[in-house]
Design an enzyme around this catalytic site. Structure first.
Site, PDB file in Angstrom:
ATOM      1  NE  ARG A 108      -4.151  -1.697   0.225  1.00  0.00           N
ATOM      2  CZ  ARG A 108      -4.144  -2.980  -0.144  1.00  0.00           C
ATOM      3  NH1 ARG A 108      -3.075  -3.511  -0.691  1.00  0.00           N
ATOM      4  NH2 ARG A 108      -5.224  -3.717   0.021  1.00  0.00           N
ATOM      5  CB  SER A 110      -9.026  -1.805   4.257  1.00  0.00           C
ATOM      6  OG  SER A 110      -9.321  -3.063   3.724  1.00  0.00           O
ATOM      7  CD  GLU A 128      -6.224   1.883   2.050  1.00  0.00           C
ATOM      8  OE1 GLU A 128      -5.899   1.555   0.932  1.00  0.00           O
ATOM      9  OE2 GLU A 128      -7.382   2.236   2.347  1.00  0.00           O
TER      10      GLU A 128
HETATM   11  N1  EPU Z   1     -10.818 -11.257  10.333  1.00  0.00           N
HETATM   12  C1  EPU Z   1     -11.357 -11.279  11.583  1.00  0.00           C
HETATM   13  N2  EPU Z   1     -12.657 -10.919  11.752  1.00  0.00           N
HETATM   14  C2  EPU Z   1     -13.437 -10.575  10.709  1.00  0.00           C
HETATM   15  C3  EPU Z   1     -12.888 -10.529   9.404  1.00  0.00           C
HETATM   16  C4  EPU Z   1     -11.571 -10.885   9.242  1.00  0.00           C
HETATM   17  O1  EPU Z   1     -10.693 -11.606  12.560  1.00  0.00           O
HETATM   18  O2  EPU Z   1     -14.613 -10.260  10.924  1.00  0.00           O
HETATM   19  C5  EPU Z   1      -9.416 -11.634  10.147  1.00  0.00           C
HETATM   20  C6  EPU Z   1      -9.304 -13.072   9.723  1.00  0.00           C
HETATM   21  O3  EPU Z   1      -8.274 -13.665  10.453  1.00  0.00           O
HETATM   22  C7  EPU Z   1      -8.931 -12.979   8.261  1.00  0.00           C
HETATM   23  C8  EPU Z   1      -8.124 -11.711   8.243  1.00  0.00           C
HETATM   24  O4  EPU Z   1      -8.789 -10.867   9.177  1.00  0.00           O
HETATM   25  O5  EPU Z   1      -8.192 -14.069   7.853  1.00  0.00           O
HETATM   26  C9  EPU Z   1      -8.018 -11.043   6.913  1.00  0.00           C
HETATM   27  O6  EPU Z   1      -9.318 -10.667   6.421  1.00  0.00           O
HETATM   28  P1  EPU Z   1      -9.570 -10.484   4.855  1.00  0.00           P
HETATM   29  O7  EPU Z   1      -9.191 -11.715   4.117  1.00  0.00           O
HETATM   30  O8  EPU Z   1     -10.957  -9.986   4.673  1.00  0.00           O
HETATM   31  O9  EPU Z   1      -8.503  -9.392   4.395  1.00  0.00           O
HETATM   32  P2  EPU Z   1      -8.048  -8.005   5.054  1.00  0.00           P
HETATM   33  O10 EPU Z   1      -6.614  -8.161   5.470  1.00  0.00           O
HETATM   34  O11 EPU Z   1      -8.988  -7.527   6.087  1.00  0.00           O
HETATM   35  C10 EPU Z   1      -7.041  -7.072   2.860  1.00  0.00           C
HETATM   36  C11 EPU Z   1      -7.021  -5.752   2.150  1.00  0.00           C
HETATM   37  C12 EPU Z   1      -8.283  -5.580   1.331  1.00  0.00           C
HETATM   38  C13 EPU Z   1      -8.393  -6.738   0.354  1.00  0.00           C
HETATM   39  C14 EPU Z   1      -8.390  -8.046   1.129  1.00  0.00           C
HETATM   40  C15 EPU Z   1      -8.365  -9.252   0.230  1.00  0.00           C
HETATM   41  C16 EPU Z   1      -5.714  -4.209   3.495  1.00  0.00           C
HETATM   42  C17 EPU Z   1      -5.739  -3.093   4.463  1.00  0.00           C
HETATM   43  N3  EPU Z   1      -6.906  -4.681   3.126  1.00  0.00           N
HETATM   44  O12 EPU Z   1      -8.108  -7.043   3.797  1.00  0.00           O
HETATM   45  O13 EPU Z   1      -8.153  -4.389   0.601  1.00  0.00           O
HETATM   46  O14 EPU Z   1      -9.568  -6.634  -0.419  1.00  0.00           O
HETATM   47  O15 EPU Z   1      -7.204  -8.127   1.944  1.00  0.00           O
HETATM   48  O16 EPU Z   1      -7.098  -9.349  -0.328  1.00  0.00           O
HETATM   49  O17 EPU Z   1      -4.644  -4.642   3.054  1.00  0.00           O
HETATM   50  C18 EPU Z   1      -8.531  -2.033   0.830  1.00  0.00           C
HETATM   51  O18 EPU Z   1      -7.312  -1.900   0.895  1.00  0.00           O
HETATM   52  O19 EPU Z   1      -9.316  -1.043   0.841  1.00  0.00           O
HETATM   53  C19 EPU Z   1      -9.088  -3.367   0.738  1.00  0.00           C
HETATM   54  C20 EPU Z   1     -10.391  -3.595   0.765  1.00  0.00           C
END
Ligand code: EPU
Length: 350
Positions: free
Chosen positions: A168, A251, A342
Site C-alpha cells: 500500500r 479498508s 489507509e
Molecule cells: N478477520 C477477523 N474478523 C473478521 C474478518 C476478518 O478476525 O470479521 C481476520 C481473519 O483472520 C482474516 C483476516 O482478518 O483471515 C483477513 O481478512 P480479509 O481476508 O478480509 O482481508 P483483510 O486483510 O482484512 C485485505 C485488504 C483488502 C483486500 C483483502 C483481500 C488491506 C488493508 N486490506 O483485507 O483491501 O480486499 O485483503 O485481499 O490490506 C482495501 O485496501 O481497501 C481493501 C479492501
C-alpha cells in the site's frame, strides 16, 4: 452563482463539504492546466479520481478540486491476437474506471489483474497506494507511470522499478506537498500483461478455496474475476448504492507490519521479506471488542467486515473520525499496536 459542488457527491463514503472551485478535466492538458493554475495561485489543490479512498472534512475544501475524467485504453496488440507473442502493453488514461479495465482485460485475454476485480476507483489512483487484493498488487503488472510533476513543472515517466512500490505504498504516496496531495499527478498508467485464458497463480488462500484449486495453481481468469467479485460482495466491498455497508473507503486501516514477537496470540501473521510480519487489522479490531456492525451512531463498522468504517446514511465526517479514533485507541490499548489509516484524510486528522 451556481451552488458549489459538494465533495460528498464525489466520495464513496458520501462525506465532505463544498469545494471552493471544482474543475472536471477530460483531457491531460486540462488536468495539467487546472493543477498548474491552482499551484501558481498558491491555492490548495485536490486531485480527485473515483473518490473511493478519501475522507474529506465537513468544512469542505478551500481550494481547487480537479476531477480527473480522462479516457482511453490503448493496447499494442489486437484483441484476440495470437498469444504466442507473449504479452501486451496497455496504456490507460488515469480517469478510466479501474474495474472497467479489469473486465476488459479478462474479456481480451490479458492476464494479471483479474484478482483485483471489483475494486472501486480510477486507474490513476492505483499506483499511488499500490492497490492490492487477493494476492495481486498493481505493482506486479505496471510497466510505467506517466505523471505531471508539480515541483519540476513537467511531465515525467517512471519505470516500475523507480516507483518505490511497497505494501500500500509508492513514491507517489511518499512525495507529498500537502497531507492530501502528492507532488506527482498521475496522467497515464501502462500495464504489461501476459496473454492467455488462465489467470496468474492464485496466491490467496481464501480465493484458492473458493475456486477449488491449490494455492499457487491457476484458474480461468474469468472464474477468478467471478470468485473475487463474490468474495468482495460478501464483505461489502463492492459498491452498491442501496447497501450502506458499501458507503465506505474500503479498508480503513492498513494491516500493521510488526516484529514477530508483537503479534498477539492467535492473530494471523504473514512473514515479510524484511523479517517483520504483517498481521491483520480486521482481527485486531474484532478481538479488541469492535465486531462487525459495531456502533449505534450514524457511523459504524460494516455489518460485513470490521475493517470498513461506514456512513449509515446521515453521518458527518466528524462522526466517522470519532469512530476511527475509538477503534484505533481501543486496539492500541488492548494490543499495543497502533493502526494507521489507509484512506487519505483531506482537511481533517485522526
Ligand atoms: N478477520 C477477523 N474478523 C473478521 C474478518 C476478518 O478476525 O470479521 C481476520 C481473519 O483472520 C482474516 C483476516 O482478518 O483471515 C483477513 O481478512 P480479509 O481476508 O478480509 O482481508 P483483510 O486483510 O482484512 C485485505 C485488504 C483488502 C483486500 C483483502 C483481500 C488491506 C488493508 N486490506 O483485507 O483491501 O480486499 O485483503 O485481499 O490490506 C482495501 O485496501 O481497501 C481493501 C479492501
Amino acid at each position: 452563482m451556481p451552488e458549489p459542488e459538494r465533495l460528498r457527491d464525489h466520495t464513496t463514503l458520501r462525506l465532505g463539504g463544498p469545494a471552493r472551485r471544482f474543475v472536471t478535466a477530460t483531457t491531460e492538458e486540462e488536468v495539467v492546466a487546472a493543477v498548474r493554475a491552482g499551484d501558481e495561485a498558491g491555492e490548495p489543490v485536490l486531485v480527485l479520481g473515483g473518490g473511493s479512498n478519501l475522507v474529506v472534512a465537513d468544512e469542505g475544501f478551500p481550494g481547487t478540486v480537479v476531477e480527473v475524467a480522462t479516457r482511453g485504453v490503448r493496447a499494442d496488440v489486437e484483441d484476440g491476437a495470437d498469444p504466442g507473442c507473449g504479452g501486451v502493453l496497455v496504456r490507460v488514461a488515469a480517469g478510466e474506471t479501474w474495474d472497467d479495465l479489469v473486465a476488459r482485460a479478462v474479456v481480451s485475454g490479458w492476464v494479471g489483474v483479474e484478482a483485483l476485480s471489483g475494486i472501486p476507483g480510477s486507474v490513476g489512483a492505483t499506483p499511488v497506494q499500490n492497490v492490492g487484493a487477493y494476492g495481486q498488487e498493481v505493482s506486479q503488472t505496471i510497466a510505467t507511470v506517466r505523471v505531471w510533476d508539480r515541483v519540476l513543472k513537467g511531465v515525467r515517466t517512471f519505470a516500475a522499478a523507480d516507483c518505490g512500490f511497497g505494501y500500500r505504498h509508492s513514491r507517489f504516496k511518499a512525495d507529498r506537498l500537502d497531507p492530501w496531495g502528492g507532488r506527482h499527478v498521475v496522467l497515464e498508467v501502462t500495464f504489461q500483461l501476459r496473454q492467455g485464458d488462465l489467470g496468474a497463480p492464485v496466491e490467496y488462500a481464501e480465493l484458492a478455496r473458493t475456486l477449488g484449486v491449490e494455492q499457487g495453481e491457476r484458474a480461468a481468469a474469468a472464474d477468478v474475476r467471478a470468485a473475487v467479485l463474490g468474495l468482495r460482495a460478501g464483505k461489502g466491498m463492492v459498491l452498491d448504492e442501496g447497501d450502506h455497508d458499501t458507503w465506505s473507503a474500503g479498508s480503513f486501516f492498513t494491516n500493521p507490519l510488526v516484529d514477530p514477537a508483537e503479534v498477539p496470540e492467535g492473530a494471523p501473521a504473514w512473514p515479510q521479506p524484511d523479517g517483520r510480519v504483517k498481521t491483520s487489522a480486521a482481527w485486531l479490531i474484532d478481538h479488541a471488542g469492535f465486531a462487525k456492525g459495531y456502533g449505534d451512531g450514524p457511523a459504524g463498522l460494516s455489518t460485513k467486515h470490521p475493517l470498513a468504517l461506514t456512513n449509515r446514511g446521515s453521518a458527518t465526517t466528524a462522526d466517522l473520525l470519532a469512530l476511527a479514533r475509538e477503534v484505533r485507541d481501543g486496539v492500541q490499548e488492548k494490543f499495543g499496536i497502533r493502526l494507521v489509516n489507509e484512506p487519505v484524510l483531506v482537511g481533517c486528522e485522526l
